[in-house]
Design a protein around this motif. Structure first.
Motif, PDB file in Angstrom:
ATOM      1  N   LEU A 227     -18.306  25.622 -55.285  1.00 38.74           N
ATOM      2  CA  LEU A 227     -18.544  25.385 -53.858  1.00 38.74           C
ATOM      3  C   LEU A 227     -17.627  26.291 -53.028  1.00 38.74           C
ATOM      4  N   ASP A 228     -18.221  26.974 -52.054  1.00 38.22           N
ATOM      5  CA  ASP A 228     -17.476  27.998 -51.294  1.00 38.22           C
ATOM      6  C   ASP A 228     -16.208  27.468 -50.636  1.00 38.22           C
ATOM      7  N   HIS A 229     -16.293  26.229 -50.117  1.00 40.67           N
ATOM      8  CA  HIS A 229     -15.131  25.765 -49.355  1.00 40.67           C
ATOM      9  C   HIS A 229     -13.915  25.551 -50.256  1.00 40.67           C
ATOM     10  N   LEU A 230     -14.134  25.382 -51.549  1.00 43.82           N
ATOM     11  CA  LEU A 230     -12.988  25.212 -52.458  1.00 43.82           C
ATOM     12  C   LEU A 230     -12.178  26.503 -52.540  1.00 43.82           C
ATOM     13  N   VAL A 231     -12.868  27.627 -52.456  1.00 45.74           N
ATOM     14  CA  VAL A 231     -12.179  28.920 -52.499  1.00 45.74           C
ATOM     15  C   VAL A 231     -11.750  29.313 -51.093  1.00 45.74           C
ATOM     16  N   GLY A 232     -12.572  28.975 -50.123  1.00 52.54           N
ATOM     17  CA  GLY A 232     -12.347  29.407 -48.737  1.00 52.54           C
ATOM     18  C   GLY A 232     -13.366  30.485 -48.407  1.00 52.54           C
ATOM     19  N   GLU A 233     -14.211  30.194 -47.415  1.00 48.96           N
ATOM     20  CA  GLU A 233     -15.306  31.128 -47.126  1.00 48.96           C
ATOM     21  C   GLU A 233     -14.802  32.502 -46.698  1.00 48.96           C
ATOM     22  N   GLU A 234     -13.684  32.506 -45.949  1.00 47.50           N
ATOM     23  CA  GLU A 234     -13.201  33.808 -45.468  1.00 47.50           C
ATOM     24  C   GLU A 234     -12.558  34.618 -46.600  1.00 47.50           C
ATOM     25  N   THR A 235     -11.897  33.924 -47.509  1.00 48.52           N
ATOM     26  CA  THR A 235     -11.327  34.614 -48.685  1.00 48.52           C
ATOM     27  C   THR A 235     -12.450  35.224 -49.506  1.00 48.52           C
ATOM     28  N   LEU A 236     -13.498  34.442 -49.677  1.00 52.83           N
ATOM     29  CA  LEU A 236     -14.635  34.892 -50.488  1.00 52.83           C
ATOM     30  C   LEU A 236     -15.346  36.061 -49.804  1.00 52.83           C
ATOM     31  N   ALA A 237     -15.466  35.971 -48.474  1.00 52.02           N
ATOM     32  CA  ALA A 237     -16.085  37.066 -47.720  1.00 52.02           C
ATOM     33  C   ALA A 237     -15.235  38.331 -47.874  1.00 52.02           C
ATOM     34  N   ASP A 238     -13.920  38.158 -47.899  1.00 61.77           N
ATOM     35  CA  ASP A 238     -13.029  39.315 -48.060  1.00 61.77           C
ATOM     36  C   ASP A 238     -13.210  39.921 -49.449  1.00 61.77           C
ATOM     37  N   TYR A 239     -13.328  39.075 -50.464  1.00 64.07           N
ATOM     38  CA  TYR A 239     -13.533  39.597 -51.824  1.00 64.07           C
ATOM     39  C   TYR A 239     -14.888  40.317 -51.908  1.00 64.07           C
ATOM     40  N   LEU A 240     -15.872  39.787 -51.205  1.00 66.19           N
ATOM     41  CA  LEU A 240     -17.189  40.435 -51.182  1.00 66.19           C
ATOM     42  C   LEU A 240     -17.075  41.812 -50.529  1.00 66.19           C
ATOM     43  N   LEU A 241     -16.378  41.870 -49.402  1.00 66.18           N
ATOM     44  CA  LEU A 241     -16.221  43.141 -48.694  1.00 66.18           C
ATOM     45  C   LEU A 241     -15.494  44.155 -49.577  1.00 66.18           C
ATOM     46  N   TYR A 242     -14.432  43.688 -50.202  1.00 66.11           N
ATOM     47  CA  TYR A 242     -13.654  44.540 -51.122  1.00 66.11           C
ATOM     48  C   TYR A 242     -14.573  45.100 -52.223  1.00 66.11           C
ATOM     49  N   THR A 243     -15.410  44.221 -52.792  1.00 71.19           N
ATOM     50  CA  THR A 243     -16.298  44.634 -53.884  1.00 71.19           C
ATOM     51  C   THR A 243     -17.342  45.632 -53.382  1.00 71.19           C
ATOM     52  N   LEU A 244     -17.985  45.320 -52.266  1.00 69.25           N
ATOM     53  CA  LEU A 244     -19.038  46.204 -51.750  1.00 69.25           C
ATOM     54  C   LEU A 244     -18.471  47.592 -51.456  1.00 69.25           C
ATOM     55  N   ASN A 245     -17.298  47.630 -50.844  1.00 66.72           N
ATOM     56  CA  ASN A 245     -16.718  48.935 -50.506  1.00 66.72           C
ATOM     57  C   ASN A 245     -16.327  49.717 -51.751  1.00 66.72           C
ATOM     58  N   ARG A 246     -15.703  49.045 -52.691  1.00 63.72           N
ATOM     59  CA  ARG A 246     -15.308  49.735 -53.930  1.00 63.72           C
ATOM     60  C   ARG A 246     -16.513  50.277 -54.678  1.00 63.72           C
ATOM     61  N   ALA A 302     -18.548  34.453 -41.935  1.00 62.71           N
ATOM     62  CA  ALA A 302     -18.311  34.567 -43.388  1.00 62.71           C
ATOM     63  C   ALA A 302     -19.468  33.941 -44.159  1.00 62.71           C
ATOM     64  N   ARG A 303     -19.931  32.781 -43.673  1.00 64.61           N
ATOM     65  CA  ARG A 303     -21.055  32.097 -44.346  1.00 64.61           C
ATOM     66  C   ARG A 303     -22.299  32.978 -44.335  1.00 64.61           C
ATOM     67  N   ASP A 304     -22.551  33.608 -43.208  1.00 64.04           N
ATOM     68  CA  ASP A 304     -23.741  34.456 -43.106  1.00 64.04           C
ATOM     69  C   ASP A 304     -23.623  35.677 -44.030  1.00 64.04           C
ATOM     70  N   PHE A 305     -22.444  36.260 -44.078  1.00 62.85           N
ATOM     71  CA  PHE A 305     -22.188  37.433 -44.937  1.00 62.85           C
ATOM     72  C   PHE A 305     -22.462  37.063 -46.404  1.00 62.85           C
ATOM     73  N   LEU A 306     -21.960  35.897 -46.818  1.00 64.76           N
ATOM     74  CA  LEU A 306     -22.145  35.457 -48.209  1.00 64.76           C
ATOM     75  C   LEU A 306     -23.611  35.156 -48.494  1.00 64.76           C
ATOM     76  N   ARG A 307     -24.258  34.463 -47.540  1.00 62.78           N
ATOM     77  CA  ARG A 307     -25.667  34.096 -47.737  1.00 62.78           C
ATOM     78  C   ARG A 307     -26.535  35.350 -47.841  1.00 62.78           C
ATOM     79  N   THR A 308     -26.228  36.326 -46.992  1.00 62.74           N
ATOM     80  CA  THR A 308     -27.006  37.571 -46.991  1.00 62.74           C
ATOM     81  C   THR A 308     -26.835  38.294 -48.324  1.00 62.74           C
ATOM     82  N   PHE A 309     -25.596  38.353 -48.787  1.00 63.27           N
ATOM     83  CA  PHE A 309     -25.341  38.988 -50.090  1.00 63.27           C
ATOM     84  C   PHE A 309     -26.105  38.278 -51.201  1.00 63.27           C
ATOM     85  N   ARG A 310     -26.020  36.951 -51.200  1.00 62.90           N
ATOM     86  CA  ARG A 310     -26.639  36.190 -52.299  1.00 62.90           C
ATOM     87  C   ARG A 310     -28.156  36.259 -52.264  1.00 62.90           C
TER      88      ARG A 310
END
Ligand SMILES: Nc1nc2c(ncn2[C@@H]2O[C@H](COP(=O)(O)OP(=O)(O)OP(=O)(O)O)[C@@H](O)[C@H]2O)c(=O)[nH]1
Length: 332
Positions: A227-246, A302-310
């Motif tokens: 569940l996203d909130h256990l990790v933190g949506e903004e942390t997860l969005a940051d990891y997504l951004l990091y991954t996409l850019n790399r 952050a939620r929208d960014f994650l949903r769009t990615f998924r």
């Protein structure tokens, strides 16, 4: 650090963060303890099944599987279904298959349940394995039964529904959901094929209680297994951004109409929020009195960014790219 997209795409990716700050996160907290119970129940039903179909996410083909599955259910013939292939970058599919073969996983199928890709390959493989194996006390039984296992949200129920659709022309038998933990009733037995008469046992997702590293935890979370909130949506969005850019996957720039790619999550989420109209007015007390300022709704962005990615709108991704790159070169 903001760079125009055209300048970026030509660059070798050196502008992006080399690593993601992982420190201080308590991964153990992300993984609910009740899951061990599900595994016990599965183990006790093992005598009812001829084969195990393990479903995993094709975006993390080499990481995040639950090692307890092998330890506790490893006696039966085994098929690994790498599902959600429509979301995965599979340019290195052969390397993945070779590596899995080296680990003893000889029966691997990539599928997409939403596009009905390769679903038809699963049943013949299961049938062949069951017919070629010693079925103990089940030898006389003309019905075949396979248990569908996997970590949460990888598409176990979707696979069962897709198999029913393909082989029986029947609709949904088991509930599907975008959040982990949809399948709670342990062991519903569902017919998926007439010839041979084949039943599948749907099971709840079970994560490993021992997640190797925080980064593996973040990959699992990006795939929606936690569940996203256990990790933190903004942390997860940051990891997504990091991954996409790399990975030089800059689809988000176009999707959100940004004027360039950027490695700073706060400024990306700010723009996403403004773009989506997810802002809120807040009163701020200043030396000269109250003023209203418009604040971006970062969690909503952050939620929208994650949903769009998924949903695949930012393009296919291989989250195990680092693992693949660290593997020795395969024999020709
Ligand atoms: N893009 C894509 N999405 C899929 C695929 N298969 C399943 N999904 C989606 O993934 C989500 C989880 O699917 P489920 O079938 O409920 O997964 P599960 O493994 O049974 O989930 P739990 O009950 O939590 O263990 C749903 O939103 C599905 O629509 C696929 O092949 N491609």
């Amino acid at each position: 650090m903001r760079v125009a997209l055209h300048a970026l795409c030509g660059a070798a990716g050196a502008a992006w963060r080399e690593s993601f700050p992982l420190g201080g996160r308590d991964v153990a907290r992300w993984f609910p303890g009740h899951m061990a119970k599900g595994l016990k129940k599965m183990q006790s039903s093992l005598k009812l099944v001829d084969c195990i179909i393990e479903v995993h996410d094709a975006r993390i083909p080499l990481s995040g599987r639950n090692p307890l599955f092998q330890e506790t259910l490893g006696l039966k013939p085994h098929v690994l279904v790498l599902n959600k292939m429509d979301l995965a970058d599979l340019k290195e599919q052969q390397k993945i298959i070779q590596h899995l073969e080296g680990e003893g996983l000889k029966n691997v199928v990539f599928t997409s349940c939403v596009k009905d890709e390769n679903i038809k390959q699963v049943m013949p493989l299961v049938r062949g394995l069951v017919e070629g194996s010693y079925r103990y006390h089940r030898g006389e039984n003309l019905e075949y039964c396979a248990m569908v296992i996997g970590i949460p949200n990888v598409g176990k129920s979707s696979l069962i529904n897709a198999l029913r659709r393909q082989h029986l022309g029947k609709g949904k038998a088991t509930r599907v959901g975008g959040e982990p933990g949809i399948t709670r009733a342990v062991m519903s037995r569902i017919q998926v094929c007439d010839w041979p008469l084949m039943f599948l046992l749907d099971t709840p997702g079970v994560l490993s209680p021992r997640i190797e590293s925080v980064e593996m935890g973040l990959k699992l979370a990006l795939c929606g297994t936690v569940l996203d909130h256990l990790v933190g949506e903004e942390t997860l969005a940051d990891y997504l951004l990091y991954t996409l850019n790399r990975h030089q996957l800059f689809g988000y720039v176009q999707h959100y109409g940004l004027d360039g790619a950027c490695d700073d999550v706060a400024s990306v989420l700010k723009r996403v929020a403004v773009r989506l109209g997810k802002t809120q007015k807040v009163k701020v007390l200043t030396g000269t009195g109250d003023v209203n300022v418009i604040q971006p709704n970062y969690p909503a962005a952050a939620r929208d960014f994650l949903r769009t990615f998924r949903s695949g709108l930012l393009g296919p991704v291989m989250l195990d790219r680092d693992v693949l790159q660290s593997l020795p070169l395969a024999d020709p």
